[in-house]
Design a protein around this motif. Sequence first.
Motif, PDB file in Angstrom:
ATOM      1  N   ARG A 199      45.353  73.207 -25.403  1.00  0.00           N
ATOM      2  CA  ARG A 199      44.466  72.480 -24.499  1.00  0.00           C
ATOM      3  C   ARG A 199      44.543  70.986 -24.758  1.00  0.00           C
ATOM      4  O   ARG A 199      44.801  70.539 -25.873  1.00  0.00           O
ATOM      5  CB  ARG A 199      43.017  72.935 -24.699  1.00  0.00           C
ATOM      6  N   LEU A 200      44.278  70.233 -23.709  1.00  0.00           N
ATOM      7  CA  LEU A 200      44.110  68.794 -23.864  1.00  0.00           C
ATOM      8  C   LEU A 200      42.784  68.517 -24.566  1.00  0.00           C
ATOM      9  O   LEU A 200      41.804  69.240 -24.370  1.00  0.00           O
ATOM     10  CB  LEU A 200      44.106  68.112 -22.501  1.00  0.00           C
ATOM     11  N   PRO A 201      42.728  67.457 -25.355  1.00  0.00           N
ATOM     12  CA  PRO A 201      41.434  67.102 -25.961  1.00  0.00           C
ATOM     13  C   PRO A 201      40.472  66.586 -24.888  1.00  0.00           C
ATOM     14  O   PRO A 201      40.882  66.095 -23.833  1.00  0.00           O
ATOM     15  CB  PRO A 201      41.805  65.993 -26.950  1.00  0.00           C
ATOM     16  N   THR A 202      39.193  66.704 -25.166  1.00  0.00           N
ATOM     17  CA  THR A 202      38.181  66.160 -24.260  1.00  0.00           C
ATOM     18  C   THR A 202      38.330  64.638 -24.188  1.00  0.00           C
ATOM     19  O   THR A 202      38.504  63.967 -25.204  1.00  0.00           O
ATOM     20  CB  THR A 202      36.766  66.517 -24.754  1.00  0.00           C
ATOM     21  N   ARG A 203      38.258  64.098 -22.993  1.00  0.00           N
ATOM     22  CA  ARG A 203      38.420  62.657 -22.835  1.00  0.00           C
ATOM     23  C   ARG A 203      37.202  61.901 -23.346  1.00  0.00           C
ATOM     24  O   ARG A 203      36.061  62.282 -23.051  1.00  0.00           O
ATOM     25  CB  ARG A 203      38.633  62.317 -21.364  1.00  0.00           C
ATOM     26  N   PRO A 204      37.430  60.817 -24.064  1.00  0.00           N
ATOM     27  CA  PRO A 204      36.288  59.986 -24.463  1.00  0.00           C
ATOM     28  C   PRO A 204      35.702  59.274 -23.249  1.00  0.00           C
ATOM     29  O   PRO A 204      36.368  59.081 -22.230  1.00  0.00           O
ATOM     30  CB  PRO A 204      36.898  58.996 -25.458  1.00  0.00           C
ATOM     31  N   ALA A 205      34.471  58.858 -23.374  1.00  0.00           N
ATOM     32  CA  ALA A 205      33.788  58.202 -22.250  1.00  0.00           C
ATOM     33  C   ALA A 205      34.462  56.894 -21.849  1.00  0.00           C
ATOM     34  O   ALA A 205      34.363  56.454 -20.701  1.00  0.00           O
ATOM     35  CB  ALA A 205      32.330  57.949 -22.613  1.00  0.00           C
ATOM     36  N   THR A 206      35.166  56.257 -22.792  1.00  0.00           N
ATOM     37  CA  THR A 206      35.763  54.945 -22.525  1.00  0.00           C
ATOM     38  C   THR A 206      37.219  55.026 -22.067  1.00  0.00           C
ATOM     39  O   THR A 206      37.901  53.997 -21.977  1.00  0.00           O
ATOM     40  CB  THR A 206      35.694  54.084 -23.790  1.00  0.00           C
ATOM     41  N   VAL A 207      37.709  56.222 -21.789  1.00  0.00           N
ATOM     42  CA  VAL A 207      39.118  56.363 -21.422  1.00  0.00           C
ATOM     43  C   VAL A 207      39.424  55.602 -20.130  1.00  0.00           C
ATOM     44  O   VAL A 207      38.559  55.461 -19.258  1.00  0.00           O
ATOM     45  CB  VAL A 207      39.484  57.856 -21.270  1.00  0.00           C
ATOM     46  N   HIS A 208      40.662  55.100 -20.011  1.00  0.00           N
ATOM     47  CA  HIS A 208      41.087  54.483 -18.763  1.00  0.00           C
ATOM     48  C   HIS A 208      42.465  55.022 -18.382  1.00  0.00           C
ATOM     49  O   HIS A 208      43.155  55.652 -19.196  1.00  0.00           O
ATOM     50  CB  HIS A 208      41.095  52.955 -18.860  1.00  0.00           C
ATOM     51  N   LYS A 209      42.868  54.755 -17.146  1.00  0.00           N
ATOM     52  CA  LYS A 209      44.064  55.389 -16.602  1.00  0.00           C
ATOM     53  C   LYS A 209      45.326  55.057 -17.399  1.00  0.00           C
ATOM     54  O   LYS A 209      46.249  55.868 -17.489  1.00  0.00           O
ATOM     55  CB  LYS A 209      44.261  54.985 -15.136  1.00  0.00           C
ATOM     56  N   GLY A 210      45.357  53.901 -18.007  1.00  0.00           N
ATOM     57  CA  GLY A 210      46.538  53.524 -18.780  1.00  0.00           C
ATOM     58  C   GLY A 210      46.755  54.383 -20.014  1.00  0.00           C
ATOM     59  O   GLY A 210      47.853  54.380 -20.580  1.00  0.00           O
ATOM     60  N   GLY A 230      43.110  71.297 -10.523  1.00  0.00           N
ATOM     61  CA  GLY A 230      42.167  70.284 -10.988  1.00  0.00           C
ATOM     62  C   GLY A 230      40.873  70.887 -11.495  1.00  0.00           C
ATOM     63  O   GLY A 230      40.330  70.465 -12.522  1.00  0.00           O
ATOM     64  N   GLN A 231      40.349  71.905 -10.796  1.00  0.00           N
ATOM     65  CA  GLN A 231      39.141  72.584 -11.249  1.00  0.00           C
ATOM     66  C   GLN A 231      39.365  73.277 -12.599  1.00  0.00           C
ATOM     67  O   GLN A 231      38.559  73.169 -13.521  1.00  0.00           O
ATOM     68  CB  GLN A 231      38.702  73.619 -10.213  1.00  0.00           C
ATOM     69  N   LEU A 232      40.475  74.001 -12.696  1.00  0.00           N
ATOM     70  CA  LEU A 232      40.753  74.748 -13.916  1.00  0.00           C
ATOM     71  C   LEU A 232      40.992  73.829 -15.097  1.00  0.00           C
ATOM     72  O   LEU A 232      40.635  74.165 -16.240  1.00  0.00           O
ATOM     73  CB  LEU A 232      41.982  75.635 -13.712  1.00  0.00           C
ATOM     74  N   LEU A 233      41.579  72.675 -14.840  1.00  0.00           N
ATOM     75  CA  LEU A 233      41.818  71.744 -15.931  1.00  0.00           C
ATOM     76  C   LEU A 233      40.505  71.343 -16.601  1.00  0.00           C
ATOM     77  O   LEU A 233      40.402  71.257 -17.820  1.00  0.00           O
ATOM     78  CB  LEU A 233      42.546  70.515 -15.409  1.00  0.00           C
ATOM     79  N   GLY A 234      39.479  71.141 -15.778  1.00  0.00           N
ATOM     80  CA  GLY A 234      38.176  70.841 -16.354  1.00  0.00           C
ATOM     81  C   GLY A 234      37.584  72.015 -17.106  1.00  0.00           C
ATOM     82  O   GLY A 234      37.004  71.866 -18.178  1.00  0.00           O
ATOM     83  N   GLU A 235      37.755  73.223 -16.558  1.00  0.00           N
ATOM     84  CA  GLU A 235      37.186  74.409 -17.199  1.00  0.00           C
ATOM     85  C   GLU A 235      37.857  74.732 -18.527  1.00  0.00           C
ATOM     86  O   GLU A 235      37.215  75.189 -19.481  1.00  0.00           O
ATOM     87  CB  GLU A 235      37.323  75.615 -16.263  1.00  0.00           C
ATOM     88  N   TYR A 236      39.165  74.511 -18.600  1.00  0.00           N
ATOM     89  CA  TYR A 236      39.914  74.945 -19.780  1.00  0.00           C
ATOM     90  C   TYR A 236      40.221  73.837 -20.776  1.00  0.00           C
ATOM     91  O   TYR A 236      40.693  74.103 -21.865  1.00  0.00           O
ATOM     92  CB  TYR A 236      41.240  75.604 -19.340  1.00  0.00           C
TER      93      TYR A 236
END
Length: 497
Positions: free
Chosen positions: A234-245, A488-494
């Motif tokens: 799995r991808l790690p949970t994104r931090p609140a300060t993440v940006h597209k770069g 996109g939905q599943l990416l958030g769920e998993y």
Amino acid sequence: MPQSPDNLPTALYSAAQVRELDARLIAAGTPGFELMSRAAHAIWRALRRRWPAAGALTVLAGRGNNAGDGYLVAALAQRAGWQVQVLAVGESAQLQGDAALARDEALACGVPVQPWSECSVLQGVVLDALLGTGLQGAVREPYAQAIRLLNASGLPVLAVDIPSGLCADTGQVLGVAVRVQLTVTLIGLKLGLFTGAAPDWVGELQFDDLRADPDLLALQACVAQRLAGATVPRLPTRPATVHKGQLGHVLVVAGDRGFAGAGLLAAGSALRGGAGLVSLATRAEHLSAAQARLPEVMAAGVASANQLRALGQGASVWVVGPGLGQQAWGRSLLSAAALVQVPQVWDADALNLLAEGAVTLPAGTLITPHPGEAARLLGCTAAQVQTDRPAAARALAQRYQAVCVLKGAGTLVAEPGGALLLCDRGHPAMAGAGLGDVLAGLIGALLAQGLPALDAASQGVYLHALAGERLAAQQGSIAAGDLCGVIGQLLGEYTGV
């Protein structure tokens, strides 16, 4: 209740490894006949759950331990008041050891045992206890005829451990195989139950470990691992300060004349897969469609390798090949991609040109062939690939020193070091154009977000399959573009994205 795929074990074994597990259990103090009895009770429970009102059972018994399981199930059904018969294919007097003891118990319970013949009348539920995992080569007579007549009977069939005639290691049909509604497999899951032709023959799959000591099972290495929700990378949970770069930049190189949609599907999937930036290098005449359909994608018309190199300088991952074609335009762009030292995903025509020898695969590139493309890469036929998909996937990973996704029912992910992963999720409705383009874009997005190649391939394959399942349940038929939103939905769920 039936087991869902994610409730099955993840370890997959060869037939020889399961026989070794069985021997270890016996050596550790569980008598062979006790294991056979546990198997019979597990099969009987599954049979009654699936066909509670059947009231009649025919056991087709061979001459091995599968036959022993069958005789004990017949004894249980007889004691329960069912109408029971055992039809022995091959001489039952030749049974030895625990299987002979099981036959004797069935006879002592009053189970009628008769030699099978082509005139035998089958009744009720049929228990396939003919041939086990030790089958070598094509099914011989009289077993082949018994299997053909069973398949023609229209009766419900439960297979003991594996449908007779199906190779436990590859899922290949060895001449002829029993088509069943339910398979109860024992001690360890066999790789051949999940790939090759197996999905058309196994029916519902249930597993019972026969109360084996988990510590003993853990001593046995497996040949492959199933991808499951609890274990898929799995991808790690994104931090609140993440940006597209920080989420990577995927460049999709795709879409010769007549194939604009392939590039759009791959780019759309890369967007929904979480890449921070997505660019599309395609034919100039496709730009209007790209900008109208995917305004978030930076689409550019390219006519040469030099233009592509300039466009791709800021990209962290390239996805190359969907709809690329094999004409001068596609060859030129692929020659540029072959010189780029960033992670790449090669699909479709990139693989066809690679097989032709037009280019050399860059180090670190992930390949995603379907069986036809795999055959061209290996210099064999698609039928040969399908005959032994695990061997083909491993051969591709070794030959090209790349993580390989061999698509199809029971998609396999292999890496050069020998690891093999299998995805048994998905739906037949996914057999359509463009779904491979979506998978390539998704894997590219996962690479761009920092997953190693094996992990990106594994998560991409798994989420792609789940998206197909979800869509098929909602609407029946599937168009490839429909998958992107569900991914996109599943990416958030998993992953917590």
